[in-house]
Design a protein around this motif. Structure first.
Motif, PDB file in Angstrom:
ATOM      1  N   ALA A 298      31.235 -26.190 -24.597  1.00 48.50           N
ATOM      2  CA  ALA A 298      32.364 -25.850 -23.729  1.00 48.50           C
ATOM      3  C   ALA A 298      32.067 -24.623 -22.880  1.00 48.50           C
ATOM      4  O   ALA A 298      31.521 -23.620 -23.353  1.00 48.50           O
ATOM      5  N   ALA A 299      32.438 -24.712 -21.604  1.00 48.98           N
ATOM      6  CA  ALA A 299      32.399 -23.545 -20.736  1.00 48.98           C
ATOM      7  C   ALA A 299      33.607 -22.673 -21.062  1.00 48.98           C
ATOM      8  O   ALA A 299      34.470 -23.038 -21.856  1.00 48.98           O
ATOM      9  N   ALA A 300      33.676 -21.492 -20.438  1.00 50.21           N
ATOM     10  CA  ALA A 300      34.775 -20.565 -20.700  1.00 50.21           C
ATOM     11  C   ALA A 300      35.701 -20.522 -19.496  1.00 50.21           C
ATOM     12  O   ALA A 300      35.312 -20.835 -18.369  1.00 50.21           O
ATOM     13  N   GLU A 301      36.949 -20.126 -19.745  1.00 48.85           N
ATOM     14  CA  GLU A 301      37.907 -19.937 -18.657  1.00 48.85           C
ATOM     15  C   GLU A 301      37.628 -18.596 -17.987  1.00 48.85           C
ATOM     16  O   GLU A 301      37.644 -17.562 -18.653  1.00 48.85           O
ATOM     17  N   PRO A 302      37.342 -18.568 -16.680  1.00 50.50           N
ATOM     18  CA  PRO A 302      37.183 -17.282 -16.010  1.00 50.50           C
ATOM     19  C   PRO A 302      38.458 -16.464 -16.121  1.00 50.50           C
ATOM     20  O   PRO A 302      39.564 -17.010 -16.177  1.00 50.50           O
ATOM     21  N   GLU A 303      38.305 -15.146 -16.166  1.00 38.91           N
ATOM     22  CA  GLU A 303      39.468 -14.273 -16.310  1.00 38.91           C
ATOM     23  C   GLU A 303      40.427 -14.461 -15.143  1.00 38.91           C
ATOM     24  O   GLU A 303      40.037 -14.423 -13.981  1.00 38.91           O
ATOM     25  N   GLY A 304      41.675 -14.690 -15.455  1.00 40.30           N
ATOM     26  CA  GLY A 304      42.694 -14.853 -14.428  1.00 40.30           C
ATOM     27  C   GLY A 304      42.829 -16.265 -13.906  1.00 40.30           C
ATOM     28  O   GLY A 304      43.711 -16.552 -13.100  1.00 40.30           O
ATOM     29  N   ALA A 305      41.960 -17.183 -14.354  1.00 40.20           N
ATOM     30  CA  ALA A 305      42.021 -18.558 -13.868  1.00 40.20           C
ATOM     31  C   ALA A 305      43.072 -19.338 -14.646  1.00 40.20           C
ATOM     32  O   ALA A 305      43.420 -19.013 -15.774  1.00 40.20           O
ATOM     33  N   SER A 306      43.570 -20.384 -14.004  1.00 44.22           N
ATOM     34  CA  SER A 306      44.539 -21.227 -14.687  1.00 44.22           C
ATOM     35  C   SER A 306      43.836 -22.051 -15.763  1.00 44.22           C
ATOM     36  O   SER A 306      42.655 -22.351 -15.660  1.00 44.22           O
ATOM     37  N   THR A 307      44.570 -22.419 -16.788  1.00 42.54           N
ATOM     38  CA  THR A 307      43.998 -23.154 -17.903  1.00 42.54           C
ATOM     39  C   THR A 307      43.607 -24.562 -17.464  1.00 42.54           C
ATOM     40  O   THR A 307      44.375 -25.272 -16.832  1.00 42.54           O
ATOM     41  N   ARG A 308      42.385 -24.942 -17.808  1.00 45.55           N
ATOM     42  CA  ARG A 308      41.901 -26.270 -17.474  1.00 45.55           C
ATOM     43  C   ARG A 308      41.875 -27.149 -18.722  1.00 45.55           C
ATOM     44  O   ARG A 308      41.793 -26.646 -19.833  1.00 45.55           O
ATOM     45  N   PRO A 309      41.913 -28.463 -18.546  1.00 47.29           N
ATOM     46  CA  PRO A 309      41.841 -29.360 -19.708  1.00 47.29           C
ATOM     47  C   PRO A 309      40.533 -29.156 -20.464  1.00 47.29           C
ATOM     48  O   PRO A 309      39.495 -28.869 -19.851  1.00 47.29           O
ATOM     49  N   PRO A 310      40.554 -29.288 -21.790  1.00 47.49           N
ATOM     50  CA  PRO A 310      39.321 -29.128 -22.572  1.00 47.49           C
ATOM     51  C   PRO A 310      38.197 -30.039 -22.106  1.00 47.49           C
ATOM     52  O   PRO A 310      37.029 -29.659 -22.149  1.00 47.49           O
ATOM     53  N   SER A 311      38.536 -31.245 -21.659  1.00 45.86           N
ATOM     54  CA  SER A 311      37.487 -32.167 -21.220  1.00 45.86           C
ATOM     55  C   SER A 311      36.707 -31.597 -20.043  1.00 45.86           C
ATOM     56  O   SER A 311      35.482 -31.767 -19.957  1.00 45.86           O
ATOM     57  N   GLN A 312      37.397 -30.897 -19.136  1.00 48.98           N
ATOM     58  CA  GLN A 312      36.705 -30.288 -17.998  1.00 48.98           C
ATOM     59  C   GLN A 312      35.805 -29.150 -18.439  1.00 48.98           C
ATOM     60  O   GLN A 312      34.704 -28.962 -17.910  1.00 48.98           O
ATOM     61  N   LEU A 313      36.267 -28.350 -19.408  1.00 51.45           N
ATOM     62  CA  LEU A 313      35.455 -27.245 -19.902  1.00 51.45           C
ATOM     63  C   LEU A 313      34.169 -27.765 -20.545  1.00 51.45           C
ATOM     64  O   LEU A 313      33.085 -27.229 -20.312  1.00 51.45           O
ATOM     65  N   VAL A 314      34.291 -28.818 -21.351  1.00 53.07           N
ATOM     66  CA  VAL A 314      33.113 -29.373 -22.011  1.00 53.07           C
ATOM     67  C   VAL A 314      32.181 -30.010 -20.987  1.00 53.07           C
ATOM     68  O   VAL A 314      30.957 -29.853 -21.059  1.00 53.07           O
ATOM     69  N   GLN A 315      32.751 -30.701 -20.013  1.00 52.16           N
ATOM     70  CA  GLN A 315      31.923 -31.356 -19.003  1.00 52.16           C
ATOM     71  C   GLN A 315      31.146 -30.332 -18.186  1.00 52.16           C
ATOM     72  O   GLN A 315      29.959 -30.520 -17.903  1.00 52.16           O
ATOM     73  N   GLN A 316      31.807 -29.230 -17.814  1.00 51.35           N
ATOM     74  CA  GLN A 316      31.116 -28.215 -17.030  1.00 51.35           C
ATOM     75  C   GLN A 316      30.015 -27.538 -17.840  1.00 51.35           C
ATOM     76  O   GLN A 316      28.902 -27.334 -17.353  1.00 51.35           O
ATOM     77  N   GLY A 317      30.314 -27.186 -19.084  1.00 51.57           N
ATOM     78  CA  GLY A 317      29.295 -26.561 -19.916  1.00 51.57           C
ATOM     79  C   GLY A 317      28.144 -27.501 -20.220  1.00 51.57           C
ATOM     80  O   GLY A 317      26.976 -27.081 -20.244  1.00 51.57           O
ATOM     81  N   ALA A 318      28.453 -28.770 -20.449  1.00 56.39           N
ATOM     82  CA  ALA A 318      27.410 -29.743 -20.750  1.00 56.39           C
ATOM     83  C   ALA A 318      26.454 -29.909 -19.576  1.00 56.39           C
ATOM     84  O   ALA A 318      25.253 -30.144 -19.777  1.00 56.39           O
ATOM     85  N   ALA A 319      26.942 -29.770 -18.343  1.00 55.69           N
ATOM     86  CA  ALA A 319      26.070 -29.903 -17.176  1.00 55.69           C
ATOM     87  C   ALA A 319      25.001 -28.815 -17.180  1.00 55.69           C
ATOM     88  O   ALA A 319      23.818 -29.082 -16.923  1.00 55.69           O
ATOM     89  N   GLY A 320      25.405 -27.567 -17.468  1.00 59.04           N
ATOM     90  CA  GLY A 320      24.426 -26.488 -17.533  1.00 59.04           C
ATOM     91  C   GLY A 320      23.462 -26.656 -18.694  1.00 59.04           C
ATOM     92  O   GLY A 320      22.258 -26.388 -18.559  1.00 59.04           O
ATOM     93  N   TRP A 321      23.987 -27.089 -19.850  1.00 58.87           N
ATOM     94  CA  TRP A 321      23.129 -27.296 -21.015  1.00 58.87           C
ATOM     95  C   TRP A 321      22.110 -28.396 -20.745  1.00 58.87           C
ATOM     96  O   TRP A 321      20.931 -28.270 -21.107  1.00 58.87           O
ATOM     97  N   LEU A 322      22.545 -29.466 -20.092  1.00 55.62           N
ATOM     98  CA  LEU A 322      21.649 -30.575 -19.795  1.00 55.62           C
ATOM     99  C   LEU A 322      20.552 -30.143 -18.823  1.00 55.62           C
ATOM    100  O   LEU A 322      19.378 -30.491 -18.992  1.00 55.62           O
ATOM    101  N   ALA A 323      20.919 -29.362 -17.801  1.00 56.53           N
ATOM    102  CA  ALA A 323      19.917 -28.895 -16.839  1.00 56.53           C
ATOM    103  C   ALA A 323      18.902 -27.985 -17.518  1.00 56.53           C
ATOM    104  O   ALA A 323      17.690 -28.106 -17.291  1.00 56.53           O
ATOM    105  N   ALA A 324      19.399 -27.061 -18.362  1.00 54.30           N
ATOM    106  CA  ALA A 324      18.482 -26.164 -19.067  1.00 54.30           C
ATOM    107  C   ALA A 324      17.576 -26.949 -20.008  1.00 54.30           C
ATOM    108  O   ALA A 324      16.372 -26.646 -20.126  1.00 54.30           O
ATOM    109  N   GLY A 325      18.124 -27.967 -20.679  1.00 59.60           N
ATOM    110  CA  GLY A 325      17.317 -28.767 -21.585  1.00 59.60           C
ATOM    111  C   GLY A 325      16.264 -29.580 -20.862  1.00 59.60           C
ATOM    112  O   GLY A 325      15.104 -29.652 -21.301  1.00 59.60           O
ATOM    113  N   ALA A 326      16.651 -30.201 -19.756  1.00 60.34           N
ATOM    114  CA  ALA A 326      15.689 -30.988 -18.989  1.00 60.34           C
ATOM    115  C   ALA A 326      14.574 -30.100 -18.447  1.00 60.34           C
ATOM    116  O   ALA A 326      13.396 -30.482 -18.451  1.00 60.34           O
ATOM    117  N   HIS A 327      14.935 -28.909 -17.996  1.00 59.64           N
ATOM    118  CA  HIS A 327      13.922 -27.979 -17.482  1.00 59.64           C
ATOM    119  C   HIS A 327      12.957 -27.566 -18.591  1.00 59.64           C
ATOM    120  O   HIS A 327      11.736 -27.511 -18.395  1.00 59.64           O
TER     121      HIS A 327
END
Length: 723
Positions: free
Chosen positions: A153-182
């Motif tokens: 899961a990604a984190a909520e930036p300070e002051g940002a509105s709350t996002r659905p958990p699915s979006q947080l996981v999807q955003q964090g997974a994108a970075g994890w996948l890129a780092a893993g592939a690299h």
């Protein structure tokens, strides 16, 4: 480390190569027996009967491994000792297999040596081969973890509105996948540059560390240009690379081209599995847990055995997102193992993920179709689809191998912020001050988008290390912000164990810029430090800033005093009040005015005896200050102390001292001071009135209680009779 007694096995996490038990390896949590605190991952060949039963795999007919199987295992040990690379499993030692070693043979610094070795057969009587590596789990175990959503899961930036958990996981997974592939692609490119083919790239040879980084391991089938042919290669590869991770249709292709095919399959499989978990994520899945999990259970949903069994059943029989069952028998074994694991798995989502993997066989039969579907749904970045398709091409001659990696894949991965952040931190010692300043300045915007496992497991330790050892020239003051942003998403226990000790050491820093930043973040830092450490180690060092010649540090320290008063034990409150008295004599009027305001704020937190005597005495001294704004601030603070119900100052004592101050201030030459004096008199009157009302109510209640408690008498009391 010449025997298996050098290692201590604990929980079995998975079985690798279960499609052919003759070549199966068991994955254990473990440690060095000489130092039980030194945690490792142990890869053992042959897999013992208990591990095979756990994975739902029927054991081989003979408990004694064949010479051919031992040759494969010995090749893994020999090759691993000769390889050192940031994205290859770090080796701690090898035991058994006709030889032992305490670690890799390095040559040439950060690069790796790849000494040609022959594939001589090991002795079946030389005991099991145990390869001890850094703590990690196979990729398929990580993807089946019940904690996957929280780890990615990604984190909520300070002051940002709350996002659905699915979006947080999807955003964090994108970075994890890129780092893993690299990481995986870099490790393969490193091998291929030295003329070595891995030969078995798949979910059984790719591992994930506790920090979420991908590592390449299991070098059983590596083949160098000077190596002798390995007749048992086909059988071992069928065991370690089942399903679509093997070449489609069993095509005979160059080993290096096959490596890139397996690389792409791993990337797509990880993307599909992470997307499946993101779709089911809930708020509880991504929240920080107050109970820090045991380190050994990082990638397991429930117990270690459950996580290992569930995942090994998926991978050893080819049941990943891309791996259809090669035979009906293996399908049955996988289903039975998955069902057994589900019964032991406490996390329902991990079981759901395993079920999804089994239900996707129609897509898994065609990796290209899976990749296209993943890209169209956003699971796989569209910019990657071109090189993923190229490396998955059925014709090995059209894949391009390392050329496709360097020309297409690597540039697209380097555009990801997570990848560039990790690369920069790895090269931090050689960066210029200007580059560091630019990097750390932009880091707070990148941190929230990174997955939790990389934020807390990789980024945080490197930032703290850079901060403590002076590798942040020109950017040190900017490092605290991302450190605190990462810490904000951690549980209290995790924060105290990992962040607080480094913060305590930073308070001893002589760098003024760092100390100013610490004071500015005191309100969020101090509650996580235990009171004993705060009183004995942190407060004395922080108080030194009150006498510093730099006014910016004195001002920052002054503004941190309310936070210290809230967090210090009662024994430290006198020191806070004395510090305010010290600043009331500061040559700068602005600091004296801030000290007056601070005295009123501190009154809420310090002990009653301190509030009743020292605080108001300090405020009375302000009345003699030559600066009108300082006097006005003092009177305003006195009104706050008297009128605030949270201050808890005894009303009579507070009002008595405050009225003396108000009487003098009411005759002040400055209009603002006189106006504040009027407010103070009103606050005193309201406080005394409330005190009198409370006292009257208390007396009435006491009288009523006394009347109720008095014994009843049948005869009225007569004074004359008693006299």
């Amino acid at each position: 480390m010449g025997n298996t007694a050098a290692f201590r096995k604990q929980n079995c996490r998975a079985v690798l190569g279960g499609a052919n038990p003759e070549y199966a390896w068991a994955v254990y949590d473990g440690s060095a027996s000489a130092d039980p605190s030194k945690r490792m991952m142990l890869l053992q060949f042959p897999a013992d009967a208990a591990a095979l039963r756990l994975a739902g795999v029927a054991g081989p007919a003979s408990s004694k491994p064949s010479a051919a199987a031992m040759a494969v295992a010995s090749n893994a040990a020999r090759r691993h000792r000769s390889l050192v690379h940031p994205h290859i499993l770090k080796l701690h030692g090898v035991s058994g297999g006709g030889g032992s070693s305490g670690g890799p043979k390095e040559a040439g610094g950060a690069g790796a040596t790849a000494a040609p070795t022959s594939s001589s057969s090991g002795s079946a009587d030389s005991g099991p081969v145990v390869i001890a590596c850094e703590p990690a789990v196979p990729l398929f175990v990580f993807l089946a973890s019940g904690r996957l959503a929280r780890l990615l899961a990604a984190a909520e930036p300070e002051g940002a509105s709350t996002r659905p958990p699915s979006q947080l996981v999807q955003q964090g997974a994108a970075g994890w996948l890129a780092a893993g592939a690299h990481a995986l692609g870099s490790a393969l490119a490193f091998l291929h540059e030295r003329g070595i083919a891995h030969g078995a790239v798949g979910p059984s040879s790719v591992f994930v560390t506790e920090a979420g980084e991908w590592r390449l391991g299991m070098f059983c089938l590596t083949l160098g240009k000077d190596d002798a042919p390995m007749p048992q290669r086909a059988a071992a590869r069928a065991a370690l690379c089942p399903g679509s991770f093997a070449e489609p249709g069993g095509a005979s292709v160059g080993a290096m081209e096959s490596d890139w095919h397996g690389f792409s399959c791993c990337v797509v499989a990880a993307a599909v599995a992470a997307a499946s978990k993101a779709a089911k994520a809930t708020v509880d899945d991504v929240a920080a847990s107050d109970e820090a999990p045991a380190p050994a259970a990082l990638a397991g949903g429930g117990g270690a055995a459950a996580g290992g069994a569930a995942s090994s059943a998926t991978a050893v029989s080819g049941q990943s997102s891309l791996g259809p069952p090669p035979t009906a028998a293996s399908t049955s074994a996988a289903a039975a193992a998955a069902a057994a694991a589900t019964a032991r798995e406490s996390d329902e989502q991990a079981a759901a993920l395993a079920a999804d993997a089994l239900s996707q066989s129609s897509l898994a039969a065609d990796p290209l179709a899976v990749a296209a579907a993943a890209a169209s749904s956003g699971t796989l970045p569209r910019a990657w689809l071109r090189w993923v398709r190229t490396l998955l091409d059925a014709d090995p001659l059209r894949r391009g191998g390392s050329r496709t990696w360097n020309r297409d894949a690597l540039p697209s991965l380097l555009r990801d912020a997570t990848v560039t952040t990790i690369r920069f931190l790895a090269e931090l010692p050689i960066k210029t001050p200007a580059e560091k300043q630019s990097f750390f300045g932009g880091l707070p915007a990148v941190v929230p988008r990174m997955p939790r496992c990389l934020r807390e497991g990789l980024l945080l330790p490197r930032l703290l290390e850079a901060l403590e050892f002076g590798q942040t020239e020109g950017g040190g003051t900017a490092v605290l912000a991302p450190v605190l942003a990462i810490g904000a998403g951690m549980s209290r226990d995790e924060y105290r164990a990992r962040v607080a000790p480094a913060v305590v050491r930073l308070f001893a820093s002589r760098d003024r810029a760092t100390r100013v930043q610490l004071m500015r973040h005191a309100a969020s830092l101090l509650p996580h430090i235990d009171q004993k450490t705060l009183h004995r180690e942190v407060w004395p060092r922080a108080a030194e800033g009150l006498g510093d010649t730099a006014s910016a540090l004195r001002d920052a320290t002054l503004k941190a005093l309310p936070a210290f008063a809230r967090s210090l034990p009662p024994a430290g409150h006198d020191g806070v009040v004395r510090a305010i008295g010290q600043l009331l004599k500061d040559p700068l009027p602005g600091l004296r005015a801030n000290a007056a305001v601070c005295a009123g704020m501190v009154a809420e937190s310090v002990g009653e005896s301190v509030r009743g005597s020292l605080v108001l005495q300090l405020l009375a001294a302000i009345a003699k200050d030559e600066e009108p704004r300082v006097r006005a601030a003092g009177v305003r603070a006195a009104a706050f102390v008297v009128g605030s119900p949270r201050a808890g100052v005894p009303a009579a004592a507070a009002a008595g001292r405050a009225l003396q101050l108000a009487g003098a201030a009411a005759m002040d030459a400055d209009q603002e001071v006189r106006a504040e004096a009027v407010k103070l008199i009103r606050a005193c009157a309201e406080s005394l009135s409330a005190h009198n009302d409370a006292a009257a109510a208390s007396a009435a209640a006491a009288a009523a209680d006394a009347a109720t408690a008095a014994p009843a008498s049948s005869k009225a009391w007569d004074f004359d009779d008693e006299w």
